[in-house]
Design a protein around this motif. Structure first.
Motif, PDB file in Angstrom:
ATOM      1  N   ARG A 125      11.173  20.923 -10.723  1.00  0.00           N
ATOM      2  CA  ARG A 125      10.947  21.119  -9.297  1.00  0.00           C
ATOM      3  C   ARG A 125       9.745  20.305  -8.845  1.00  0.00           C
ATOM      4  O   ARG A 125       8.960  19.823  -9.650  1.00  0.00           O
ATOM      5  N   GLY A 126       9.604  20.180  -7.538  1.00  0.00           N
ATOM      6  CA  GLY A 126       8.470  19.470  -6.973  1.00  0.00           C
ATOM      7  C   GLY A 126       7.523  20.420  -6.277  1.00  0.00           C
ATOM      8  O   GLY A 126       7.830  21.597  -6.067  1.00  0.00           O
ATOM      9  N   SER A 127       6.352  19.926  -5.919  1.00  0.00           N
ATOM     10  CA  SER A 127       5.339  20.738  -5.242  1.00  0.00           C
ATOM     11  C   SER A 127       4.761  19.956  -4.078  1.00  0.00           C
ATOM     12  O   SER A 127       4.636  18.730  -4.132  1.00  0.00           O
ATOM     13  N   ARG A 128       4.395  20.705  -3.030  1.00  0.00           N
ATOM     14  CA  ARG A 128       3.775  20.092  -1.859  1.00  0.00           C
ATOM     15  C   ARG A 128       2.683  21.025  -1.353  1.00  0.00           C
ATOM     16  O   ARG A 128       2.948  22.179  -1.024  1.00  0.00           O
ATOM     17  N   VAL A 129       1.453  20.532  -1.314  1.00  0.00           N
ATOM     18  CA  VAL A 129       0.301  21.332  -0.893  1.00  0.00           C
ATOM     19  C   VAL A 129      -0.186  20.838   0.463  1.00  0.00           C
ATOM     20  O   VAL A 129      -0.527  19.657   0.605  1.00  0.00           O
ATOM     21  N   PRO A 130      -0.227  21.706   1.479  1.00  0.00           N
ATOM     22  CA  PRO A 130      -0.741  21.297   2.786  1.00  0.00           C
ATOM     23  C   PRO A 130      -2.257  21.164   2.772  1.00  0.00           C
ATOM     24  O   PRO A 130      -2.945  21.872   2.029  1.00  0.00           O
ATOM     25  N   LEU A 131      -2.774  20.276   3.589  1.00  0.00           N
ATOM     26  CA  LEU A 131      -4.211  19.992   3.631  1.00  0.00           C
ATOM     27  C   LEU A 131      -4.847  20.433   4.941  1.00  0.00           C
ATOM     28  O   LEU A 131      -5.957  19.993   5.265  1.00  0.00           O
ATOM     29  N   ARG A 132      -4.198  21.320   5.657  1.00  0.00           N
ATOM     30  CA  ARG A 132      -4.743  21.810   6.925  1.00  0.00           C
ATOM     31  C   ARG A 132      -6.055  22.548   6.684  1.00  0.00           C
ATOM     32  O   ARG A 132      -6.112  23.500   5.921  1.00  0.00           O
ATOM     33  N   GLY A 133      -7.114  22.086   7.305  1.00  0.00           N
ATOM     34  CA  GLY A 133      -8.427  22.703   7.154  1.00  0.00           C
ATOM     35  C   GLY A 133      -9.310  22.051   6.110  1.00  0.00           C
ATOM     36  O   GLY A 133     -10.507  22.350   6.036  1.00  0.00           O
ATOM     37  N   LEU A 134      -8.750  21.158   5.292  1.00  0.00           N
ATOM     38  CA  LEU A 134      -9.547  20.570   4.215  1.00  0.00           C
ATOM     39  C   LEU A 134     -10.711  19.741   4.751  1.00  0.00           C
ATOM     40  O   LEU A 134     -11.816  19.784   4.187  1.00  0.00           O
ATOM     41  N   ALA A 135     -10.504  18.986   5.818  1.00  0.00           N
ATOM     42  CA  ALA A 135     -11.581  18.147   6.354  1.00  0.00           C
ATOM     43  C   ALA A 135     -12.793  18.993   6.728  1.00  0.00           C
ATOM     44  O   ALA A 135     -13.941  18.638   6.412  1.00  0.00           O
ATOM     45  N   ALA A 136     -12.555  20.131   7.379  1.00  0.00           N
ATOM     46  CA  ALA A 136     -13.662  21.013   7.759  1.00  0.00           C
ATOM     47  C   ALA A 136     -14.310  21.646   6.534  1.00  0.00           C
ATOM     48  O   ALA A 136     -15.529  21.845   6.490  1.00  0.00           O
ATOM     49  N   VAL A 137     -13.507  21.964   5.525  1.00  0.00           N
ATOM     50  CA  VAL A 137     -14.036  22.536   4.283  1.00  0.00           C
ATOM     51  C   VAL A 137     -14.966  21.545   3.589  1.00  0.00           C
ATOM     52  O   VAL A 137     -16.036  21.916   3.086  1.00  0.00           O
ATOM     53  N   LEU A 138     -14.584  20.280   3.563  1.00  0.00           N
ATOM     54  CA  LEU A 138     -15.417  19.268   2.904  1.00  0.00           C
ATOM     55  C   LEU A 138     -16.736  19.064   3.647  1.00  0.00           C
ATOM     56  O   LEU A 138     -17.785  18.861   3.022  1.00  0.00           O
TER      57      LEU A 138
END
Length: 222
Positions: A125-138
């Protein structure tokens, strides 16, 4: 005080991500599986990305990618494209995880900052991780570690040298105190402490703490 003023632990949930920093400036950002992930991550509920950063100018940076089954880290894509810098992944957990650090991790995280998803393929199977909010977290991580505006920052880099990053805060040293001397006459001390016990409908004092096998009235000090 044990720590300088203003150095406080940090915990935030932003979008699909959480960030935690302790009061020594060690920080970890992690993808948090959200309620909407039935659509955005339909293949692998065990998929995850963890970004860990040590404190100080030379603080280590690592990225761990994990899945519920074996996968090839060379299939990792950012917005369905190969990373601009080809990282050298180190596999672990029977090929269910892969890790990068240093320059590879820095380039990978900065590219993720401006993207929407990270995905990869596995044997089943494959995986997909959303990055919503990551910029603010960094940016929050940079701020907690004092990196805003210098070349080591993840979310908001600038021209200043990495040496302008504050040094790590060392945890306080806890030392064991002297061992107390044993009581000379413990039985005599026990008899000297008043103890009130409820026996049936009456309340009367008892003289031996060791023999109190009835309900003790805590509000009277026993």
């Amino acid at each position: 005080p044990a720590f300088p003023p203003g150095i406080q632990p940090l915990y935030r949930e932003i979008g699909d991500w959480i960030i935690v920093c302790d009061n020594t400036r060690q920080c970890v950002a992690k993808y948090l599986l959200g309620d909407h992930d039935g659509d955005s991550n339909p293949y692998d509920e065990d998929a995850g990305i963890v970004i860990a950063r040590g404190a100080g100018p030379a603080g280590d940076l690592t990225v761990d990618v994990t899945a519920g089954s074996s996968f090839d880290p060379n299939t990792i894509r950012i917005d369905d494209a190969m990373p601009r810098r080809r990282p050298k992944w180190e596999r672990f957990d029977e090929n269910g995880g892969a890790s990068i650090d240093d320059v590879d991790a820095l380039s990978f995280v900065r590219e993720m900052r401006d993207a929407k998803t990270v995905s990869w393929s596995g044997k089943s199977r494959g995986s997909r991780v959303p990055l919503r909010g990551l910029a603010a977290v960094l940016i929050a991580m940079d701020e907690a570690q004092g990196r805003i505006g210098n070349v080591s920052a993840l979310g908001r880099p600038g021209p200043r040298s990495a040496t302008t990053t504050p040094a790590p805060i060392l945890p306080p040293t806890v030392t064991q105190g002297p061992k107390p001397s044993p009581l000379a006459k413990p039985d005599a001390l026990a008899r000297s402490v008043p103890c009130w016990a409820a026996v049936g409908s009456r309340t009367r004092p008892r003289c031996s703490l060791s023999s109190c096998r009835v309900l003790i009235r805590a509000k009277l000090g026993c």
